[in-house]
Design a protein around this motif. Structure first.
Motif, mmCIF file in Angstrom:
data_model
loop_
_atom_site.group_PDB
_atom_site.id
_atom_site.type_symbol
_atom_site.label_atom_id
_atom_site.label_comp_id
_atom_site.label_asym_id
_atom_site.label_seq_id
_atom_site.Cartn_x
_atom_site.Cartn_y
_atom_site.Cartn_z
ATOM 1 N N LEU A 121 0.736 -1.156 -0.136
ATOM 2 C CA LEU A 121 -0.101 0.116 -0.121
ATOM 3 C C LEU A 121 0.806 1.299 0.148
ATOM 4 C CD1 LEU A 121 -2.841 1.495 0.437
ATOM 5 C CD2 LEU A 121 -2.520 1.286 2.874
ATOM 6 N N GLY A 122 0.507 2.117 -0.769
ATOM 7 C CA GLY A 122 1.305 3.510 -0.909
ATOM 8 C C GLY A 122 0.359 4.577 -0.470
ATOM 9 N N LEU A 123 0.804 5.414 0.404
ATOM 10 C CA LEU A 123 0.071 6.714 0.910
ATOM 11 C C LEU A 123 0.869 7.627 0.618
ATOM 12 C CD1 LEU A 123 -1.018 5.171 4.386
ATOM 13 C CD2 LEU A 123 -2.318 5.369 2.541
ATOM 14 N N VAL A 124 0.188 8.709 -0.173
ATOM 15 C CA VAL A 124 0.599 10.021 -0.547
ATOM 16 C C VAL A 124 0.037 11.008 0.359
ATOM 17 C CG1 VAL A 124 1.400 11.723 -2.186
ATOM 18 C CG2 VAL A 124 1.249 9.205 -2.807
ATOM 19 N N GLU B 262 1.300 -6.538 3.244
ATOM 20 C CA GLU B 262 2.623 -6.748 3.888
ATOM 21 C C GLU B 262 3.271 -5.529 4.366
ATOM 22 O OE1 GLU B 262 4.461 -9.453 1.352
ATOM 23 O OE2 GLU B 262 2.937 -11.130 1.808
ATOM 24 N N ARG B 263 3.113 -4.622 3.576
ATOM 25 C CA ARG B 263 4.025 -3.246 3.863
ATOM 26 C C ARG B 263 3.366 -2.021 3.371
ATOM 27 N NH1 ARG B 263 8.470 -1.625 0.069
ATOM 28 N NH2 ARG B 263 7.708 -3.710 -1.092
ATOM 29 N N ILE B 264 3.645 -0.939 4.006
ATOM 30 C CA ILE B 264 3.177 0.318 3.577
ATOM 31 C C ILE B 264 4.448 1.353 3.155
ATOM 32 C CG2 ILE B 264 1.826 2.364 4.267
ATOM 33 C CD1 ILE B 264 0.269 0.575 6.360
ATOM 34 N N VAL B 265 4.129 1.884 2.016
ATOM 35 C CA VAL B 265 5.358 2.902 1.855
ATOM 36 C C VAL B 265 4.527 4.225 1.986
ATOM 37 C CG1 VAL B 265 6.928 1.336 0.808
ATOM 38 C CG2 VAL B 265 4.896 2.198 -0.651
ATOM 39 N N VAL B 266 4.993 5.430 2.639
ATOM 40 C CA VAL B 266 4.437 6.589 2.789
ATOM 41 C C VAL B 266 5.273 7.734 2.589
ATOM 42 C CG1 VAL B 266 4.918 6.429 5.355
ATOM 43 C CG2 VAL B 266 2.910 7.627 4.479
ATOM 44 N N HIS B 267 4.498 8.835 1.971
ATOM 45 C CA HIS B 267 5.118 10.063 1.860
ATOM 46 C C HIS B 267 4.381 11.044 2.308
ATOM 47 C CE1 HIS B 267 7.550 13.107 -0.308
ATOM 48 N NE2 HIS B 267 6.623 13.839 -0.684
ATOM 49 N N VAL C 143 7.588 9.966 -3.613
ATOM 50 C CA VAL C 143 6.666 9.713 -4.444
ATOM 51 C C VAL C 143 6.830 8.759 -5.493
ATOM 52 C CG1 VAL C 143 4.449 10.702 -6.134
ATOM 53 C CG2 VAL C 143 5.318 11.808 -3.872
ATOM 54 N N ALA C 144 8.182 8.976 -6.173
ATOM 55 C CA ALA C 144 8.416 8.161 -7.216
ATOM 56 C C ALA C 144 8.668 6.595 -6.813
ATOM 57 C CB ALA C 144 9.789 8.710 -7.925
ATOM 58 N N GLU C 145 9.185 6.288 -5.470
ATOM 59 C CA GLU C 145 9.096 4.943 -5.066
ATOM 60 C C GLU C 145 7.618 4.325 -4.697
ATOM 61 O OE1 GLU C 145 13.602 5.315 -2.550
ATOM 62 O OE2 GLU C 145 11.620 6.000 -1.732
ATOM 63 N N ILE C 146 6.974 5.208 -4.100
ATOM 64 C CA ILE C 146 5.691 4.985 -3.898
ATOM 65 C C ILE C 146 5.083 4.270 -5.282
ATOM 66 C CG2 ILE C 146 3.401 5.341 -3.440
ATOM 67 C CD1 ILE C 146 4.522 7.144 -1.112
ATOM 68 N N GLU C 147 5.182 5.046 -6.429
ATOM 69 C CA GLU C 147 4.769 4.813 -7.547
ATOM 70 C C GLU C 147 5.111 3.516 -8.074
ATOM 71 O OE1 GLU C 147 3.397 8.969 -9.290
ATOM 72 O OE2 GLU C 147 4.612 7.775 -10.485
ATOM 73 N N GLU D 279 4.365 8.781 -13.571
ATOM 74 C CA GLU D 279 5.657 8.194 -14.430
ATOM 75 C C GLU D 279 6.039 6.936 -14.207
ATOM 76 O OE1 GLU D 279 8.589 11.226 -13.421
ATOM 77 O OE2 GLU D 279 7.501 12.945 -14.558
ATOM 78 N N ASN D 280 6.018 6.406 -12.805
ATOM 79 C CA ASN D 280 6.433 4.951 -12.619
ATOM 80 C C ASN D 280 5.264 3.992 -12.182
ATOM 81 O OD1 ASN D 280 9.485 5.820 -12.828
ATOM 82 N ND2 ASN D 280 8.670 7.345 -11.282
ATOM 83 N N LEU D 281 4.191 4.345 -12.438
ATOM 84 C CA LEU D 281 2.898 3.708 -11.908
ATOM 85 C C LEU D 281 3.037 2.316 -12.476
ATOM 86 C CD1 LEU D 281 0.091 6.079 -12.177
ATOM 87 C CD2 LEU D 281 1.001 5.562 -10.221
ATOM 88 N N ARG D 282 2.738 1.211 -11.408
ATOM 89 C CA ARG D 282 2.643 -0.177 -12.001
ATOM 90 C C ARG D 282 1.353 -0.311 -12.550
ATOM 91 N NH1 ARG D 282 3.918 -4.254 -7.219
ATOM 92 N NH2 ARG D 282 4.755 -5.540 -9.094
ATOM 93 N N PRO D 283 1.429 -1.210 -13.863
ATOM 94 C CA PRO D 283 0.700 -1.185 -14.731
ATOM 95 C C PRO D 283 -0.914 -1.714 -14.113
ATOM 96 C CG PRO D 283 2.059 -3.163 -15.096
ATOM 97 C CD PRO D 283 2.639 -2.079 -14.088
#
Length: 319
Positions: A116-119, A139-144, A170-174, A197-201
């Motif tokens: 899960l990514g949180l901006v 399993e994991r949260i990446v947050v900005h 933000v780039a790492e989250i994407e 720019e880097n979103l997973r498909p």
């Protein structure tokens, strides 16, 4: 949270139980046109009316140590007009917003989503993470967050979830997230907050923060390439991510997807966006759930706020 997700999903599947929910209205208040006061009504004919008044004040946390979103909910009897209940609007707003994202994500995100990514790492981010953890094997949260302290403190605030939390760009989250929630107080004209720019498909995005004309979080080119659903179509087009799009660019709304899940399933391998502007049906359901929990726990006070004279024709005949 589990009860909120279940109840809100049930009401969405059944088309709102025949209730009437106009788009919210309000006015800008305070200097700089950054604060608003809104009212959000929901009418269930023959039964009840719920009205939430909500103040949105981005300066609150830093200047007054208050939540950005402060509100109060009231419930009225539809037959007599009597006030039935008064409730805080801060907690139920956060919980029902998380629940709505869980419902949309369960329809549109891959069932095996684990990151899960949180901006944005404010109060709403906590309930987004909580709700999504109830319906996905996270399993994991990446947050900005643009405030480094908000990002650093997030792990402690969601420690109860038992998930690994990493502060990221933000780039790492994407690049890493299967599901992204944008939950920011971005100002009018300052968006978007995603790079796109880097979103997973296969990424699913829950866009939470847009609630004013000119305020948005997701780049237009991402929206144009995605399957987009809104909780309230009119609000989306007026003040949500949908203001960047034409009406024809929006797919079926969330209630229709809940009623016909097959409409959503075909889009899970592509980019999907839930434009969550928040609407009063969600508040009505949240109020129902809180009143049930209060009754079960024996919480709350019964007060007679209205002056009800013994003689209805004599305002001075105090009961």
């Amino acid at each position: 949270m589990d009860r909120m997700i279940a109840r809100l999903g049930e009401v969405f599947r059944e088309g709102g139980h025949g209730g009437i929910t106009p788009a919210r209205d309000g006015f800008v208040r305070g200097p700089g046109d950054t604060a608003i006061l809104e009212w959000m009504p929901h009418h269930r004919p023959g039964e009840s009316i719920t009205i939430k008044t909500v103040g949105y004040t981005p300066s609150n946390p830093a200047e007054f140590r208050l939540p950005t979103i402060i509100g109060t909910m009231t419930r009225y009897d539809d037959v007599t007009g009597r006030l039935l209940a008064v409730c805080d609007g801060i907690l139920p707003t956060a919980i029902r917003t998380g629940a709505a994202s869980a419902i949309a994500s369960r329809l549109l995100a891959r069932p095996d989503s684990r990151v899960l990514g949180l901006v944005g790492a404010g109060a709403q981010a906590v309930t987004q993470a909580h709700a999504l953890s109830r319906v996905f094997p996270l399993e994991r949260i990446v947050v900005h967050d643009i405030d480094p302290e908000h990002a650093r403190s997030f792990a402690e605030r969601v420690e109860f979830l038992g998930l690994d939390v990493k502060v990221a760009t933000v780039a790492e989250i994407e690049a890493e997230a299967d599901i992204i929630c944008t939950v920011t107080s971005v100002a009018v004209g300052d968006g978007p907050v995603l790079l796109g720019e880097n979103l997973r498909p296969h990424v699913h995005i829950n866009a939470i923060g847009a609630d004013l004309i000119g305020k948005f979080e997701v780049p237009r080119h991402v929206l144009k390439s995605a399957f987009v659903t809104a909780d309230h179509r009119d609000q989306s087009l007026r003040e949500g991510e949908g203001q960047q799009l034409a009406d024809s660019d929006l797919g079926p709304d969330l209630m229709e997807l809940c009623a016909r899940p097959s409409l959503a399933a075909d889009h899970r391998d592509g980019i999907t966006v839930f434009d969550s502007t928040g609407f009063a049906l969600e508040d009505h359901v949240a109020f129902d759930v809180l009143l049930e929990l209060a009754a079960e726990a024996g919480l709350g006070d019964h007060l007679q706020i209205e002056q009800l004279p013994e003689d209805a024709l004599n305002p001075y005949a105090f009961a």
